[in-house]
Enzyme design. Structure first.
Site, PDB file in Angstrom:
ATOM      1  N   ASP A   1      -5.050 -39.575   0.463  1.00  0.00           N
ATOM      2  CA  ASP A   1      -4.025 -38.826   0.111  1.00  0.00           C
ATOM      3  C   ASP A   1      -4.182 -37.765  -1.232  1.00  0.00           C
ATOM      4  OD1 ASP A   1      -4.040 -39.767  -2.691  1.00  0.00           O
ATOM      5  OD2 ASP A   1      -2.740 -41.676  -2.378  1.00  0.00           O
ATOM      6  N   SER A   2      -2.559 -37.626  -1.385  1.00  0.00           N
ATOM      7  CA  SER A   2      -2.864 -36.019  -1.880  1.00  0.00           C
ATOM      8  C   SER A   2      -2.504 -36.710  -3.449  1.00  0.00           C
ATOM      9  CB  SER A   2      -1.599 -35.010  -1.784  1.00  0.00           C
ATOM     10  OG  SER A   2      -0.639 -35.643  -2.351  1.00  0.00           O
ATOM     11  N   GLY A   3      -1.829 -37.389  -3.477  1.00  0.00           N
ATOM     12  CA  GLY A   3      -2.000 -37.855  -5.407  1.00  0.00           C
ATOM     13  C   GLY A   3      -0.362 -37.666  -5.329  1.00  0.00           C
TER      14      GLY A   3
ATOM     15  N   GLN B   1       8.506 -33.849   6.254  1.00  0.00           N
ATOM     16  CA  GLN B   1      10.115 -34.300   5.595  1.00  0.00           C
ATOM     17  C   GLN B   1      10.852 -34.036   6.054  1.00  0.00           C
ATOM     18  OE1 GLN B   1       9.562 -35.826   2.595  1.00  0.00           O
ATOM     19  NE2 GLN B   1       7.282 -36.508   2.167  1.00  0.00           N
TER      20      GLN B   1
ATOM     21  N   GLY C   1       8.152 -39.515   3.472  1.00  0.00           N
ATOM     22  CA  GLY C   1       9.461 -39.942   3.190  1.00  0.00           C
ATOM     23  C   GLY C   1       9.946 -40.685   3.588  1.00  0.00           C
TER      24      GLY C   1
ATOM     25  N   ASP D   1      -0.615 -47.025   6.902  1.00  0.00           N
ATOM     26  CA  ASP D   1      -1.165 -46.968   5.830  1.00  0.00           C
ATOM     27  C   ASP D   1      -0.113 -48.029   5.436  1.00  0.00           C
ATOM     28  OD1 ASP D   1      -0.056 -44.732   4.851  1.00  0.00           O
ATOM     29  OD2 ASP D   1       0.015 -46.510   2.890  1.00  0.00           O
TER      30      ASP D   1
ATOM     31  N   CYS E   1      -6.964 -67.447  14.664  1.00  0.00           N
ATOM     32  CA  CYS E   1      -7.744 -66.077  14.024  1.00  0.00           C
ATOM     33  C   CYS E   1      -9.838 -66.279  13.762  1.00  0.00           C
ATOM     34  CB  CYS E   1      -7.359 -65.403  12.715  1.00  0.00           C
ATOM     35  SG  CYS E   1      -7.962 -64.300  11.875  1.00  0.00           S
TER      36      CYS E   1
ATOM     37  N   CYS F   1     -11.282 -64.430  11.275  1.00  0.00           N
ATOM     38  CA  CYS F   1     -11.511 -63.879  10.610  1.00  0.00           C
ATOM     39  C   CYS F   1     -12.132 -64.808   9.569  1.00  0.00           C
ATOM     40  CB  CYS F   1     -10.174 -63.574   9.716  1.00  0.00           C
ATOM     41  SG  CYS F   1      -9.378 -64.619   8.373  1.00  0.00           S
TER      42      CYS F   1
ATOM     43  N   CYS G   1     -10.449 -67.267   8.275  1.00  0.00           N
ATOM     44  CA  CYS G   1     -10.158 -68.946   8.883  1.00  0.00           C
ATOM     45  C   CYS G   1     -11.415 -68.945   9.257  1.00  0.00           C
ATOM     46  CB  CYS G   1      -9.146 -68.210  10.109  1.00  0.00           C
ATOM     47  SG  CYS G   1      -7.244 -68.029   9.757  1.00  0.00           S
TER      48      CYS G   1
ATOM     49  N   HIS H   1      -7.621 -62.415   5.068  1.00  0.00           N
ATOM     50  CA  HIS H   1      -7.335 -62.444   6.421  1.00  0.00           C
ATOM     51  C   HIS H   1      -6.167 -61.482   6.213  1.00  0.00           C
ATOM     52  CE1 HIS H   1      -5.361 -64.570   9.219  1.00  0.00           C
ATOM     53  NE2 HIS H   1      -3.876 -64.725   8.288  1.00  0.00           N
TER      54      HIS H   1
END
Lengths: 373, 373
Positions: free
Chosen positions: B88-90, B190, B217, B267, B305, B307, B310, B336
């Site tokens: 990300d840009s921070g 934006q 945004g 994300d 699941c 994982c 699990c 998980h």
């Protein structure tokens, strides 16, 4: 329990042995990490070469509690650990509670550190609890004393421990495993730093025919010389054909001192407690990973180590994780330290079998004491 | 960056795509976990099916700092992650600092949350920082606004964001990767919750020919309807042949809503933040593992699941770990939840390719909304 001595060092009492539980073979000398060590699962321990782990009876008894462990089908099924488990008696934790306990001939009363509720451990109850936990090896309830303690205090504690050992053995003989595998029981030698008491304690236990013997009451602040003297006195008297477990020891050098004297099993919080503070053990001594000098050090924690942390991450990265309070740092340091301890006993064993124990030990200690890294 | 659409759903705008960085192929739709999520290493993420992880420029810039990352040879070498990285840009972190920042046309001044030291991010500097970090995909610096914001505030922020996008693109074109692999750059739309501003923002960015486009945004407290409307408006205008990334979204249902509208990348802190509180996602809805009803529940967190958590541990055991504040609990819940999120996008993708996206989505949501477990 059948204990086989595979090789015996010529110059010391160091021995390479093995015993078998229904959860697998354990090669000795062995280090036993605690079953759940901060951020590590039992399976992580397996991947790092552990054969046998330690379960804390006091903690398991309070949480999750025996009903849950029983319903799970024993501790192995509950925590997913496929290998052997040794449980302590819970005594050491109870005595550490300080004001929360009251000892009588019958047993020890204590208050839970979670909710203050009152509980009572007798030698018999501690056997029953470990039957429910379903450890492969259970320990008897003993009385631990502070160091220093005068001879009279040490004598009383040793006599009570011996009486409790008799009661523990009786209860063990009268009950059976709740699950489809065998359980074994170890006695514990006490007697503080007094030679005659240690001798009496060993001799008393020998009549009781335990599957193995622990040496308790050391690693509580006595000098290295006293610890070595007491250890040697005990291993001198204990039978050759039973495993010996030195409780709570220690630093890498201390473990080697005890291996020299014929000790087979170890447990200690040092590798995990150090990891928590960012102190890692390497073949060149201890390393405090937060130190600024590791800021741009892209070498692994230990260049001779093959653990997950050393195979994948640099000192600079792990230092960064500690600096930003990222728990992954703790996890990597813990993995490394456990691996380091398991590696010491593995290498010690190999050198005993290969008949070059003394040479290996000298070379290990020379490098370890340089603290150059 | 070449973005290939492998399959397109007939009833929605959902699409199964892929793009390639010099660190591998990324199949979309994709969820990007943060690179170091409490207790998980980048390698753990790989084992749980992550193709691409998110790095936080703000955090990396402050600690370990650019000198160390540069010396390590870039972030991939520093943290051991072999796949793709998007940074990300921070900006978002800086705006979250609240009183610690001051925005001008030139950029944004802020004080470190570690030591209060003053720093300045300009669009150009943020490109330079991400050149040093060496992410495969870098984001431009944008101005995030609070929700609700009036139209005038939203317009100003969108215009500043557009100006910064131009400057970011220029700096990107004038510089090159410091390492032996390519870097790509995404613009960010934006415009708050205002249709005309969103349209202006997209159109402005289109002139700049970025490798992909993020929708920023949103996920800041607006209603689901507004978020869906804004998302759809943007994906309507954005080119088909570039990946679209909806920043910070969201709950499983929200991710599916956005996939419907042609979003490719996601994300969100929800899976890891929830894990920290002991809330896990299952195919039958959320499950609060501390609840007493799981005390003797020996089923896995999610029976469907595969994982690590699990496959090896029960609800009762993980509940116990949370109850005794053992970090392993946090680790297992995090593994998980990350696995669950990656599995949603993997299954969504498969159903798009198999031409049964709507049926799969309906069946997933029906089970997920029962919250029966």
């Amino acid at each position: 329990m059948k204990f086989v001595i595979e090789a015996q060092d010529r110059n010391t009492r160091a021995r390479a042995g093995l015993f078998e539980t229904d959860h697998g073979v354990v090669h000795t000398p062995i280090f036993m990490p605690v079953g759940t060590v901060k951020t590590l699962s039992p399976l992580d321990l397996k991947e790092n070469g552990a054969h046998i782990i330690l379960g804390n009876t006091y903690h398991l008894y309070l949480k999750p509690g025996l009903d849950i462990i029983l319903k799970a089908g024993g501790l192995h099924k509950f925590n997913g650990w496929p290998g052997s488990i040794l449980t302590d008696s819970g005594g050491f934790q109870v005595y550490s509670l300080d004001e929360l306990r009251q000892i009588s001939e019958e047993g020890v009363e204590f208050k839970s550190h979670w909710d203050g509720s009152t509980h009572f451990f007798s030698p018999e109850k501690v056997v029953d609890i470990q039957r429910t936990i379903g450890s492969d090896i259970m320990m008897v309830l003993d009385q631990c004393i502070a160091n220093p303690s005068d001879q009279e205090t040490a004598r009383k504690a040793h006599l009570l421990t011996l009486d409790w050992a008799r009661r523990s053995k009786k209860r063990f003989a009268e009950t059976c495993s709740l699950y489809d595998y065998r359980q074994f029981q170890f006695g514990i030698v006490q007697g503080g730093i007094y030679q005659d008491l240690r001798r009496e304690s060993v001799n008393g236990l020998l009549d009781l025919d335990f599957d193995g013997f622990a040496i308790g009451g050391l690693a509580v602040g006595e000098t290295q010389d006293v610890r070595n003297e007491m250890t040697e006195l005990c291993t001198d008297l204990l039978p050759q054909d039973k495993p010996r477990y030195l409780m709570g020891v220690g630093m890498p050098e201390d473990i080697l001192d005890a291996i020299d004297r014929g000790v087979d099993m170890f447990d200690c919080v040092i590798p995990t407690r150090n990891a928590r503070n960012g102190t890692v053990f390497t073949s060149n001594g201890k390393l405090v990973i937060r130190n600024a000098k590791y800021k741009q050090d892209f070498k692994p924690l230990d260049e001779t180590c093959g653990c997950y942390a050393c195979s994948n991450f640099s000192r600079a990265y792990i230092r960064h994780l500690f600096n930003v309070n990222e728990v992954l740092g703790l996890r990597l340091a813990t993995i490394h330290n456990i691996h380091f301890y398991l590696n010491i006993v593995r290498e010690a064993r190999k050198s005993i079998v290969d008949k070059n124990y003394i040479e290996w030990k000298k070379s290990f200690l020379n490098a370890f004491r340089t603290e150059s890294s």
